[in-house]
Structures are given as C-alpha cells and as structure tokens.
Motif scaffolding. Structure first.
Motif, short mmCIF file in Angstrom:
data_model
loop_
_atom_site.label_atom_id
_atom_site.label_comp_id
_atom_site.label_asym_id
_atom_site.label_seq_id
_atom_site.Cartn_x
_atom_site.Cartn_y
_atom_site.Cartn_z
N ASP A 66 58.49 35.14 38.16
CA ASP A 66 57.22 35.26 37.40
C ASP A 66 56.02 35.28 38.34
N LEU A 67 56.02 34.39 39.35
CA LEU A 67 54.90 34.36 40.29
C LEU A 67 54.80 35.66 41.08
N THR A 68 55.95 36.16 41.46
CA THR A 68 55.95 37.43 42.21
C THR A 68 55.43 38.58 41.33
N ALA A 69 55.83 38.62 40.08
CA ALA A 69 55.36 39.68 39.16
C ALA A 69 53.86 39.60 38.95
N SER B 156 51.16 42.40 39.93
CA SER B 156 50.24 42.98 38.95
C SER B 156 48.81 42.97 39.47
N ASP B 157 48.42 41.83 40.10
CA ASP B 157 47.07 41.76 40.66
C ASP B 157 46.87 42.79 41.76
N LEU B 158 47.85 42.92 42.63
CA LEU B 158 47.72 43.89 43.72
C LEU B 158 47.68 45.32 43.20
N ARG B 159 48.46 45.61 42.14
CA ARG B 159 48.41 46.97 41.57
C ARG B 159 47.03 47.26 40.97
N ASP B 160 46.48 46.25 40.26
CA ASP B 160 45.14 46.45 39.69
C ASP B 160 44.11 46.72 40.79
N LEU B 161 44.20 45.94 41.88
CA LEU B 161 43.27 46.17 42.99
C LEU B 161 43.48 47.55 43.60
N ILE C 34 52.58 45.60 48.10
CA ILE C 34 53.12 45.94 46.78
C ILE C 34 54.58 46.34 46.90
N GLN C 35 54.90 47.13 47.91
CA GLN C 35 56.30 47.55 48.09
C GLN C 35 57.19 46.33 48.41
N LEU C 36 56.72 45.47 49.28
CA LEU C 36 57.51 44.28 49.64
C LEU C 36 57.72 43.37 48.44
N LEU C 37 56.63 43.16 47.68
CA LEU C 37 56.75 42.32 46.49
C LEU C 37 57.67 42.94 45.46
N ILE D 80 60.29 44.79 46.11
CA ILE D 80 61.66 44.53 46.58
C ILE D 80 62.05 43.06 46.34
N LEU D 81 61.07 42.15 46.60
CA LEU D 81 61.34 40.74 46.39
C LEU D 81 61.64 40.46 44.93
N THR D 82 60.89 41.05 44.04
CA THR D 82 61.12 40.86 42.61
C THR D 82 62.50 41.36 42.22
N LEU D 83 62.87 42.52 42.79
CA LEU D 83 64.20 43.07 42.48
C LEU D 83 65.30 42.13 42.99
N LYS D 84 65.13 41.59 44.18
CA LYS D 84 66.14 40.68 44.74
C LYS D 84 66.24 39.40 43.92
N LEU D 85 65.10 38.86 43.49
CA LEU D 85 65.12 37.64 42.70
C LEU D 85 65.80 37.85 41.36
#
Length: 495
Positions: free
Chosen positions: A338-341, A345-350, A302-305, A307-312
C-alpha cells in the motif's frame, strides 16, 4: 521667373484654356513663390519682407508728398497766372461783355503783348466765350472753333485751375509742336468793377522749371524717407540676425538632442528585445528542466517502485509447517504494498504535471482544447468551453504559456472547488488573446483528494505571463473564482 512660367500661356490664346486649367496655370507662380518662401531662412524672409515693405512705403510716401506739393504749387502757379492774365489781358477783352468778337486793334495788342511782355513765360494764349467758342488764339486758325470743356465750365463759375497738359486734344496741335512741358491755366475775365465773368482765358506757361522742381522734390522726399528708414532697417536687421543665429543654434541643439534621444530609444528598444528574449529563453529552459525532471521521475523512481510493487504482490505468507524463517509476514507485505502504491501514485501525478504533451504544430485553439481534454481525462470531470476562432499559430513559448494557463486554472478549480462549474473561455481581438478560467465552488470547499498539486503555482504562472508583457488577474466571484489572463498574440521579443 514669371515670364518663364507664362511662356507657354503666352503662345496660346486665352480662349483655348478652360477656366480651371487657366486658374491652375495662374496659380503655379504663386505656389513656386510660397515654396521658395518656406525654404528661406528667417533672416532671408525678413530681408525680403522688409525690402518690399520699405520700397512700397517709400514709393507711396514719395508719391503722396510730391502729389500734394505738386497740387499746392500748381494751384499757386494757377492763381499767379490768373493775376497775370487779369492784369495784362483783362483790359483788352472788356469789349466781349457786349460783343462776340474781339476788334482787330485788341487782337494786335494781344499778339504784341505775347511777343514782348509775356514772351518769357507765356507760350500760348486762348480766349473762350461761354458757348465754348474761341475768340482769340495764338494759333489764329482755331478762332471761331468750338471745343467744350469741363475746365471752361469751372472757370466760368469763377474758379481758377491749372495742371500739366498732356496735349492730347485736337485743339493742341500747335502746342505739341513747341516740344516743351506746358502748364495749362484757366482764369476767368471779369467785367470791370463787377464779378460778372465775360470770358475765360486759357494760358499755357512754360513748365520746364516747375517740372524740374517737382522732380527734385520727389528725389529729396525719397532721400529723406530712405535716410530715416535706413537706421531702422539696420537696427532691425541686426536684431533679426541675432535672433536668427539664436534660433539656428537652438535648432541645431534640438536636432542633436533628438538624435541622442533617438539613439537612446533604439538602444532601449534593443535592450528590451534582449530582455524579452532572455525571459523567453528562461521560460523555455524552465519547461525543458521540468520536462526532464518529469521524464527522469518516470524512467527512474517510478519504474523501480513499479517493480517493487510487483515483487511485493508476488510474495506469499510463509507456511506454518515450514522450517525456514519467513522473511515477511502477510500483513507486513500488504502494508508495504500500500505504501509503495501511494508513493507511486504521487510520483505519477508529479510526472504528469511536469511533462508537457506534444504541442508542436497546434494552433491556439487546439492548444487550449488539449489542456481542457487532458484535465477532463485526468480528473473525470466536465469542463464547459467557449473558445473563439483562434486559428493563428503562436510561437512555441506562447503556445506553452497558453497551455499552462488553462492547466493551472483548471487544477486550482478542481483542487479548491472540487471541479464545480469549471468553465474555460478564450477570445482574440486587437492583437491580444484573453483566456478566462472560472469555477462556481465556494471558498471553503474541501480540496479534492484525487488530484495532487504540481507545485508550479500561481506565482510561477504570473511570472510566465509577465514574460510575454501580459497581465494575470484573480477575482473572487459569488460563488467561485475567476482567473483572467491577457497576452499579445505574437512573440514580444520579435517586435
């Protein structure tokens, strides 16, 4: 034993005790006998009962037989005495048919007869008139005295009677001085040639021999009864002793079986406790594992994603006038974001579903309300609650189970019924807590896209509830679905 019990009672007058107190004192020996009887073995009880029964039977039979024999012998002796009196004395009292006294000549003949012919058997002779007056007696001091008696009345009625005399009457002073047992015989004197009773003769015969015979009869009767009953007693004793030995052996075997059953029950109970503890440990380990997985998801992917979303989002489309080769076009950058978000979202729900909130220090009611509030915050829906006064503090495994029941039930209500008519109720009674989660959605309602399933599922919840020796039921309503869970309020491994 009775004298010991009654010693205190004997020292005080009866009037000094109330009725209830006297009754209690008198019942003490009976209670002690009953206590001794209950502690005795079957063989001892039989011996005691048989001894009492046989002794009483022998005494009653001996008394009955000897009494009947004594009565028959006494009647025979009386009739024999009557014949003797009528034969020897009757001719000398015929003058009493017309006179109230005997002549001196007849008195002398009766005295001489008593000293000679009748001396061996007859000790005393008395002749009575109908008015109860003595006209002749061996003790001439009593002549002329009146001593009414029922025996005289019977004799004047023509009946002969005889019995051993106790010599307690005033007229028996002379007889008591003889110091021998005497048979008292009353016989009527008839006028010659008629059945008219003119006087009654009272004769005292020496009863020493008859008394000895009666005593011998009693002894022989008791011996016969004893000889007859002894084999029966012996046979019954052997039978009862064998039965007592069999009962004792069966009792010992049953005691051993009871001890073995008790040991097995204790062993089974210990195994049950260990199994319950193992189930609870597994549940706790599973919760820890799920929490660790959720935490790892949150701290890692989640943390890596994120950061990736922020970079994109920071990347800009390449300038057309630039000579550099653009890395990614703007449309491609938007698609990756969009794919990263979506993945994030799925990982946060899990992660949210796997990681439990802080439940430490909450009672049962607060735990259930926390599950409801978290669901409302996550889904933005409203849940009606009817939770009773559940202020007890459940053990940590049970607290987690309560939270998971409400969480899974509301997740299903939201996922399959779009959160329509969500309702949670809980109550406690008879050492059990019942939780009901239901909705009013139709069976074909579309799944809500705003909540991802955690993957824990009803099978896992069912195993969790069974670990607490509870029950879980799913029922279809019209419309809607109801989940009902019943659990003990305590930790099953603790008792």
């Amino acid at each position: 034993m009775f004298r010991t019990k009654f010693s205190d009672l004997d020292k005080a007058p009866i009037s000094s005790f109330s009725g209830s107190e006297l009754g209690l004192r008198l019942m003490q020996p009976l209670h002690r006998i009953r206590s001794i009887w209950r502690r005795a073995t079957l063989l001892q009880q039989f011996l005691a009962a048989a001894t009492v029964t046989i002794c009483v039977s022998m005494a009653v039979l001996t008394y009955s037989v000897s009494t009947r024999l004594e009565s028959s012998i006494m009647q025979a002796a009386a009739e024999e005495g009557a014949l003797l009196v009528g034969h020897f004395i009757g001719p000398h009292v015929q003058e009493l048919a017309s006179s109230d006294v005997l002549s001196p000549q007849n008195v002398e003949r009766l005295d001489a007869m008593l000293q000679t012919v009748l001396n061996e058997r007859v000790k005393v002779i008395k002749i009575w008139m109908k008015d109860g007056r003595l006209v002749y007696a061996t003790n001439n001091k009593l002549i002329g005295e009146k001593f009414p008696s029922d025996h005289l009345d019977k004799a004047f009625g023509g009946r002969v009677s005889g019995s051993f005399d106790d010599l307690d009457d005033d007229e028996n002073t002379y007889e008591r001085e003889l110091k021998v047992p005497l048979i008292e015989i009353y016989a009527p004197f008839y006028r010659t040639g008629t059945r008219e009773v003119i006087a009654v003769g009272e004769v005292y015969n020496d009863g020493s021999r008859l008394l000895g015979e009666l005593s011998h009869i009693r002894t022989v009767t008791a011996g016969i009864v004893g000889a007859v009953t002894a084999p029966m007693m012996l046979l019954l004793f052997l039978i009862v002793r064998r039965a007592s030995a069999i009962v004792a052996a069966h009792g010992a075997a049953l005691s051993r079986k009871v001890d073995e059953a008790k040991a097995l029950a204790d062993q089974n109970d210990q195994l049950r406790r260990e199994a319950d503890e193992a189930r609870l440990d597994a549940i706790q380990s599973n919760e820890g594992l799920l929490g660790q997985i959720g935490q790892d998801l949150h701290d890692g992917p989640i943390q890596l994603l994120s950061i990736l979303t922020l970079k994109l989002s920071e990347m800009k489309p390449a300038d057309s006038g630039s000579t550099a080769l653009p890395m990614v076009t703007g449309s491609a950058t938007g698609g990756l974001a969009d794919l990263t978000a979506a993945a994030l979202s799925d990982l946060r729900d899990l992660s949210i579903g796997l990681v439990l909130p802080q439940l430490e220090g909450l009672n049962a009611r607060e735990t259930l309300l926390l599950a409801v509030r978290q669901h409302e915050a996550l889904t933005g829906t409203r849940v009606l609650t009817e939770i009773g006064d559940l202020t007890f503090f459940p053990p940590p495994p049970l607290r987690t189970c309560l939270f998971r029941i409400v969480q899974e039930g509301l997740n299903n209500a939201y996922y399959y019924a779009s959160g329509q008519g969500q309702h949670v109720s809980a109550s406690g009674s008879a050492g059990q807590i019942t939780i009901v989660v239901r909705d009013s959605g139709s069976a074909d309602a579309p799944a809500s896209p705003r909540l991802r399933k955690t993957g824990l599922g009803l099978p896992g919840l069912h195993r969790r509830v069974q670990g607490f020796r509870g029950s879980l039921e799913i029922a279809q309503l019209s419309p809607g679905t109801e989940l009902r869970a019943t659990l003990p309020m305590g930790d099953p491994a603790g008792g």
